[in-house]
Design an enzyme around this catalytic site. Structure first.
Site, PDB file in Angstrom:
ATOM      1  N   PRO A  10      25.238  35.825  32.505  1.00 31.49           N
ATOM      2  CG  PRO A  10      26.062  35.107  30.444  1.00 31.49           C
ATOM      3  CD  PRO A  10      25.926  36.328  31.299  1.00 31.49           C
ATOM      4  CG  LEU A  11      29.125  32.446  32.840  1.00 28.44           C
ATOM      5  CD1 LEU A  11      30.605  32.561  32.564  1.00 28.44           C
ATOM      6  CD2 LEU A  11      28.653  31.004  32.644  1.00 28.44           C
ATOM      7  N   GLY A  18      29.882  34.995  37.908  1.00 29.13           N
ATOM      8  CA  GLY A  18      31.022  34.132  38.162  1.00 29.13           C
ATOM      9  C   GLY A  18      30.736  32.964  39.076  1.00 29.13           C
ATOM     10  CE1 TYR A  44      27.734  48.863  33.182  1.00 31.31           C
ATOM     11  CE2 TYR A  44      28.597  48.205  31.051  1.00 31.31           C
ATOM     12  CZ  TYR A  44      27.613  48.130  32.013  1.00 31.31           C
ATOM     13  OH  TYR A  44      26.518  47.319  31.807  1.00 31.31           O
TER      14      TYR A  44
END
Length: 331
Positions: free
Chosen positions: A206-207, A210, A57
């Site tokens: 988990p979303l 977004g 990252y």
């Protein structure tokens, strides 16, 4: 803060972790280090103990950010990072993998230095390396546990069969893989394997990157450097089809009086006590919304209703662009 155990023999951690990737790269060119640091402060204040990063990252800058943020309070967090995805400076889209023992040793030393710590709590192999038997990579990780450089070994995005092989060499404490209403493939073999072996499952995104928040309405919502711009699920007809699915989640959330993000997170949390999601955010507002999902209790009828509108493999498009799907297929 509610707690969950990280695997059969692991420590207790906050039931919700924090994915830190977006604080440094991938989702926007508008990086706000001040807000990211404030979000980390607020996460610790609210009882989140599990922070997730990786050497890729940035690359490296996300680990450096956490290293600065955690000075003087390293003991308050369970710190997870990863190795194994190799980037090509000449081609930002290219991805490779490396699971050689000498590379693992080189990687852990780099992460320890950037994180300003003498031990990493959970060290994941980010992607399997098809050129190196998983037993060889896990053997090297086992050596690092014995040397006190890492406490627990994790795997990311590997198959149930590869997980079984890895676990025979050294106990695997956690498996991290994408999991949400629009990425449910792990339910078929991965989640049962984790339950059987006593391994924690750590869902990232988990979303749905977004999408399940209901806030994304158009492919034009993304900045030029946002990797979702090139993600198949956010393009053309796929986007339109996925938006219809997400809007159904918004409807159910509205009926229950919660935010769509909270409903989506509550659904993931309800899939097993060994599951510790790590929704990512760099803003305090969204952090607090996500934590509130821990208080959203879904009954069987509500879970059934959610799954009826978002069944297995209903999302249109691959999870990643071709280059990343290529290294996923080697798991």
């Amino acid at each position: 803060m509610k707690q969950r155990q990280l695997g059969k023999n692991g420590p207790m951690v906050s039931a919700l972790g924090l994915g830190c990737m977006g604080m440094s790269e991938f989702y926007t060119h508008d990086m706000d280090e001040k807000e990211s640091l404030a979000t980390l402060d607020r996460a610790l204040e609210l009882g989140i103990t599990m922070l997730d990063t990786a050497d890729v990252y940035g690359p490296h800058t996300n680990e450096e950010l956490l290293g600065r943020a955690l000075q003087g309070r390293r003991d308050k967090v369970f710190l997870a990072t990863k190795f194994g995805i190799v980037r090509d400076p000449a081609n930002p889209q290219a991805r490779g993998t490396n699971g050689h023992p000498d590379y693992i040793r080189q990687s852990v030393e780099g992460s320890l230095k950037r994180l300003k710590t003498d031990v990493i709590d959970l060290y994941y192999q980010h992607r399997a390396d098809p050129a190196v038997p998983i037993e060889e990579s896990v053997g090297a990780l086992s050596d690092l546990v014995r040397e006190g450089k890492i406490r627990y070994v994790g795997m990311s995005e590997i198959s149930a069969a590869t997980l079984e092989r890895a676990h025979k060499v050294h106990p695997i404490s956690a498996l991290q893989t994408e999991y949400s209403l629009w990425s449910r493939d792990v339910e078929q073999s991965i989640l049962p394997a984790c339950a059987r072996l006593g391994i924690a499952f750590v869902p990232y995104s988990p979303l749905g990157r977004g999408f399940l928040t209901g806030a994304i309405r158009s492919p034009n919502d993304f900045g030029e450097n946002d990797f979702r711009k090139n993600n198949p699920r956010f393009q053309g007809e796929n986007f339109a089809q996925n938006l219809q699915l997400a809007d159904k989640v918004v409807e159910i959330a509205s009926e229950k009086g919660v935010k769509p993000s909270q409903l989506a997170l509550a659904w993931v949390l309800a899939q097993g006590d060994n599951i510790v999601p790590i929704p990512g955010t760099k803003r305090r507002t969204y952090l607090e919304e996500n934590i509130a999902a821990l208080d959203v209790i879904l009954n069987e009828a509500e879970i059934a209703a959610i799954e009826a509108v978002f069944p297995l493999r209903s999302a249109a498009g691959e999870r990643y662009a071709p280059e990343m799907m290529r290294i996923l297929s080697n798991s």
